[in-house]
Design an enzyme around this catalytic site. Structure first.
Site, PDB file in Angstrom:
ATOM      1  N   ASN A   1       4.750   0.016   3.409  1.00  0.00           N
ATOM      2  CA  ASN A   1       4.907  -1.365   2.975  1.00  0.00           C
ATOM      3  C   ASN A   1       4.807  -2.261   4.198  1.00  0.00           C
ATOM      4  O   ASN A   1       5.769  -2.410   4.944  1.00  0.00           O
ATOM      5  CB  ASN A   1       6.248  -1.533   2.261  1.00  0.00           C
ATOM      6  CG  ASN A   1       6.344  -2.880   1.579  1.00  0.00           C
ATOM      7  OD1 ASN A   1       5.799  -3.862   2.068  1.00  0.00           O
ATOM      8  ND2 ASN A   1       7.039  -2.925   0.456  1.00  0.00           N
ATOM      9  N   ASP A   2       3.638  -2.850   4.385  1.00  0.00           N
ATOM     10  CA  ASP A   2       3.382  -3.711   5.545  1.00  0.00           C
ATOM     11  C   ASP A   2       4.332  -4.889   5.624  1.00  0.00           C
ATOM     12  O   ASP A   2       4.412  -5.554   6.656  1.00  0.00           O
ATOM     13  CB  ASP A   2       1.957  -4.278   5.451  1.00  0.00           C
ATOM     14  CG  ASP A   2       0.918  -3.313   5.961  1.00  0.00           C
ATOM     15  OD1 ASP A   2       1.213  -2.563   6.903  1.00  0.00           O
ATOM     16  OD2 ASP A   2      -0.199  -3.315   5.414  1.00  0.00           O
ATOM     17  N   CYS A   3       4.994  -5.168   4.537  1.00  0.00           N
ATOM     18  CA  CYS A   3       5.806  -6.383   4.464  1.00  0.00           C
ATOM     19  C   CYS A   3       7.293  -6.117   4.641  1.00  0.00           C
ATOM     20  O   CYS A   3       8.103  -7.022   4.482  1.00  0.00           O
ATOM     21  CB  CYS A   3       5.547  -7.094   3.151  1.00  0.00           C
ATOM     22  SG  CYS A   3       3.814  -7.544   3.014  1.00  0.00           S
TER      23      CYS A   3
ATOM     24  N   GLN B   1       3.660  -8.245  11.386  1.00  0.00           N
ATOM     25  CA  GLN B   1       3.399  -6.861  11.793  1.00  0.00           C
ATOM     26  C   GLN B   1       3.290  -6.699  13.301  1.00  0.00           C
ATOM     27  O   GLN B   1       3.528  -5.622  13.815  1.00  0.00           O
ATOM     28  CB  GLN B   1       2.097  -6.347  11.136  1.00  0.00           C
ATOM     29  CG  GLN B   1       2.219  -6.067   9.660  1.00  0.00           C
ATOM     30  CD  GLN B   1       2.211  -7.325   8.822  1.00  0.00           C
ATOM     31  OE1 GLN B   1       1.522  -8.286   9.137  1.00  0.00           O
ATOM     32  NE2 GLN B   1       3.022  -7.339   7.768  1.00  0.00           N
TER      33      GLN B   1
END
Ligand code: GLC
Ligand code: GLC
Length: 828
Positions: A493-495, A510
């Site tokens: 989950n990049d967020c 990121q």
């Protein structure tokens, strides 16, 4: 509401209204040259790299959304129309768009004149062929004109849409006969060019955009040269070069005429860039002349309808053969069309393009993603394993010797992208999964012995197996206080950015390093990801299996001990009673727990925990699956978390910046729905697995296309969740890990045909009402005709299995030496 229908026999989706709720696109090309084409012929093309070798221009975030592409304009005695309706938008008497496997056919009819345009990129060819068949269906003779139009991009798509002070003064073209060449920057530092040609004489042309449109106040919808039926014969000098051919046509009643246009790309070696002489009739303002040998050969290749038909046939045969590797016949035709056609097709596209170029990805931002490309292989590897092997080696070569990974790399240079860097905690694990899936598919253990360098030791002698070793131990060597993997900059989950604490606009969640963690190497040594823990326990056994196969029993035992320890740590510190928590944040607080005010439960860790059987003896698997059903399930799929975040939680990062119901904040993120489908199937609950599958599989959304909006033949990254105003609305279609994971979910978990190291496992987990199904699977040189019978109407459980009439113990079909084999499985 539907906007078309599936033609399964021809493997096409047929769109019967140009006014789809979003541009519904297709991809042409699967090697070097790629085109995106919408149902109104919008889109663009590029060679290999959507940023660095963009051939035609596209305006992102445009109004209307889908303007610019390759258009044909017809002026039939003052009635001006396009076969694909847009951009002039004259109402057509008939319209149809057929998106097929690597080709698109757009047909329009107006006032008795029919135009059928077939667009495709032939195999091993760096160009888009556009065959236009014009037919006079009326009882009178017809004289009309046809204009083509393509707008060139000045190669670097990023520069093209930002650096106008320079690039408005660089455009150059050459014109020879019916071919317009785009040669901007060719003389100096480029050795590539593009061309647009037609296989007939022309009655005029344009190469300067503003001359074609007639003024800076006109555009695609009202080009003055078309309205006046008079080309300007303009010669581009800077500004925006285009290519437009003008052709007058007269057709007797019933008569047809075929014109073949080619939009091509070619590269010349440094010492063969220029022609020695200027041919007669060449229009140029230069003192040098482009060496056009390659273009001539390309034009020659498809300059007759017979050659075009042969090229299309070759493309069809290629796809028929690719799609013959796995073919199923189930009681549900929607499942069949997803598995046999569209899901596999999408897997090829995601394999080729990762997340680079779509109607939601500009092609200029990201290159290939490390985690993305590894996951894409899971759904693609059976199609062309050799290409998967090549890709695995490319990806692994961007890895660092401590197991860390560059998060992205550029396809042209194959080098890691230093702007984004690394330290995404999940990245290395996907490499284990993809290499294992390649070996399971092919039995090619030799890949482990292939030379694959590390990015920080480019000349060192390293083997692929070492990459798996360092991937596994990168997790083990980076644990936090609870013995769970450090979350680092983000995981899948990049967020979820637990070390960011960003309060300044524009900082990338990121890559921004909060000064408070600078001394600790850039990220918190307290924040831990329970998701990565479960991904580790899910993937680890494949690594152990590989070591055992190689006879490395001590190393296998050591790795197994790490997996067991991790399971214990997860059960002790990350099981929340009814589900698994998501993380510990940098303050050491639980995220995704009953104790939280919002975001009490997250989807990501649950599926891999269930499939790793963490706490199974205490019923943790079923409790977890039931919690997902209770809190995350809704009409259009499973939301990512619940309740959605309504405030900005600085300690969580990007996730809480989205309004509830979108993207990672409680959107239906279809990628991880697949993990739950797999887990439900794994746990034997085939009915639930199928319920979740049928909520998100595109063919099942066809009837509600007005709500879903994006293409009913491919997955999108997300669907608006129950907290969203646009509940059920699809977004980010085409380039998503959902394609590969749902291919895995339906074919390997629900239908249960799963390649394993020593053979083909057949262990379905299906809706209980199914009487059974059939599957054909080509696997390691043999073909297996599999028949599943379900007389007792169970979801899961292989009661008996035979191979060519002989009983088999267990449910793994051994590898046969070629031939066709009958496998019969009785569930019960
Ligand atoms: C552009 C640049 C300027 C430069 C000029 C000549 O206008 O903005 O800085 O002096 O080109 O190269
Ligand atoms: C996007 C990214 C993918 C990531 C996912 C969840 O789809 O491409 O890498 O895992 O979002 O954040």
């Amino acid at each position: 509401m539907k906007f078309g229908f599936f033609d399964d026999v021809n493997k096409e989706y047929v769109i019967n209204s140009p006014k789809t709720p979003y541009p519904w696109i297709n991809y042409l090309g699967n090697q070097g040259f790629f085109s995106l084409i919408s149902n109104t012929a919008g889109g663009y093309c590029f060679y290999k790299d959507a940023r660095l070798r963009r051939i035609t221009r596209y305006r992102y975030n445009n109004v209307p959304i889908d303007m610019g592409g390759r258009y044909f304009y017809i002026n039939d005695n003052g009635t001006i129309w396009n076969p694909g309706w847009s951009p002039v938008k004259t109402e057509l008497d008939e319209y149809e768009c057929r998106h097929g496997m690597g080709y698109t056919i757009i047909k329009g009819k107006k006032n008795g004149l029919k135009a059928e345009v077939t667009f495709f990129v032939p195999q091993n060819y760096d160009g888009e062929v556009q065959q236009v068949v014009l037919t006079n269906d009326s009882s009178e003779a017809k004289s009309f004109s046809i204009f083509s139009l393509a707008e060139w991009c000045l190669w670097d798509a990023q520069d093209d849409c930002t650096n106008f002070q320079r690039n408005f003064s660089t455009g150059r073209v050459e014109i020879e006969g019916s071919t317009i060449y785009h040669v901007t920057e060719y003389r100096d530092r480029r050795n590539h060019y593009a061309f647009y040609t037609v296989n007939d004489t022309i009655d005029g042309y344009d190469t300067d955009r503003d001359s074609f449109f007639g003024s800076i106040y006109n555009g695609w919808a009202d080009p003055q040269t078309v309205i006046a039926d008079k080309p300007s014969n303009s010669f581009a000098d800077g500004w925006s070069p285009i290519a437009s051919h003008y052709k007058k046509v007269t057709l007797a009643p019933g008569e047809s005429k075929t014109l073949i246009y080619i939009l091509g790309y070619a590269e010349n070696p440094q010492d063969k860039k220029f022609a020695s002489e200027k041919p007669e009739g060449l229009l140029t303002r230069e003192t040098w002349v482009l060496n056009k040998e390659k273009a001539y050969a390309m034009i020659e290749k498809y300059n007759t309808p017979e050659k075009v038909a042969a090229g299309l046939e070759e493309l069809r045969n290629t796809w028929n053969s690719l799609l013959s590797i796995l073919n199923v016949s189930t009681p549900d035709d929607k499942v069949d069309r997803m598995v046999n056609i569209w899901n596999q097709y999408q897997c090829m596209v995601t394999f080729n393009l990762s997340r680079s170029a779509s109607y939601f990805e500009s092609g200029i931002g990201r290159g290939m993603g490390f985690r993305d490309s590894n996951q894409d292989i899971l759904g693609f590897v059976h199609q062309i394993p050799e290409r998967a092997r090549e890709r695995l080696i490319d990806i692994a070569s961007t890895q660092l010797s401590d197991g860390g990974c560059y998060h992205q790399y550029q396809p042209l240079t194959k080098k890691g992208n230093a702007d984004i860097g690394g330290d995404f905690s999940d990245d290395p694990l996907w490499m284990i999964l993809s290499v294992a899936s390649y070996i399971k598919e092919t039995g090619d253990w030799g890949i482990l012995d292939a030379d694959v360098p590390f990015d920080d030791d480019p000349n060192g002698k390293h083997k692929m197996l070492e990459h798996l070793d360092v991937s596994f131990y990168h997790i083990v060597n980076n644990l936090g206080p609870h013995g769970l993997p450090l979350a680092m900059r983000a995981d899948w989950n990049d967020c979820i950015n637990l070390s960011c604490f960003s309060d300044t606009p524009g900082e990338s969640f990121q890559t921004y390093t909060n000064p408070k963690f600078a001394a600790e190497g850039g990220y918190s040594k307290v924040a831990e990801s329970a998701f990565v823990a479960t991904l580790f326990t899910y993937t680890g056994p494949a690594y152990v299996g590989i070591l055992k196969h190689l006879g490395k029993d001590d190393e296998a035992a050591k790795a197994q001990a790490e997996i067991d320890k991790m399971k214990k740590n997860v059960m002790e510190s990350a099981f929340d009673g009814d589900w698994f928590i998501r993380a510990y944040d940098a303050n050491g607080e639980k995220m995704g727990s009953k104790e939280c005010e919002e975001g009490k439960i997250f989807i990501e860790p649950q599926g891999f925990a269930v499939m790793s059987e963490i706490g199974k003896d205490q019923g943790a698997d079923i409790k977890t699956l039931n919690s997902i059903d209770k809190y995350l399930n809704c009409e259009f799929g499973l939301v990512l978390n619940n309740p959605a975040f309504t405030k900005y939680y600085i300690q969580y990062g990007e996730i809480s910046t989205y309004p509830g119901g979108y993207k990672e904040n409680a959107g239906i993120f279809t990628h991880n729905n697949a993990w739950i489908i797999c887990a439900e199937a794994y746990a034997g609950r085939g009915d639930k697995a199928f319920e979740y599958y049928s909520k998100i599989a595109p063919a099942f959304t066809e009837e509600t296309s007005d709500i879903h909006k994006t293409e009913p033949y491919v997955y999108g990254q997300m669907i608006g969740g129950k907290d969203a105003k646009n509940f059920g609305q699809g977004k980010n279609s085409w380039l998503t890990g959902t394609a590969a994971w749902n291919m895995v979910a339906i074919s390997q978990y629900i239908l249960g045909v799963q390649p394993d190291f020593d053979g083909l496992r057949v262990d379905p987990s299906i809706p209980h009402e199914w009487d059974g199904f059939k599957a054909t699977r080509k696997f390691r040189g043999a073909t297996y005709n599999i028949t599943i019978k379900n007389p007792d109407h169970v979801c899961k459980g292989v009661k008996s299995m035979t191979l060519d009439g002989k009983a088999i113990e267990g449910c793994i079909v051994p590898v046969c030496e070629g031939g066709v084999h009958e496998v019969e499985v009785v569930l019960g």
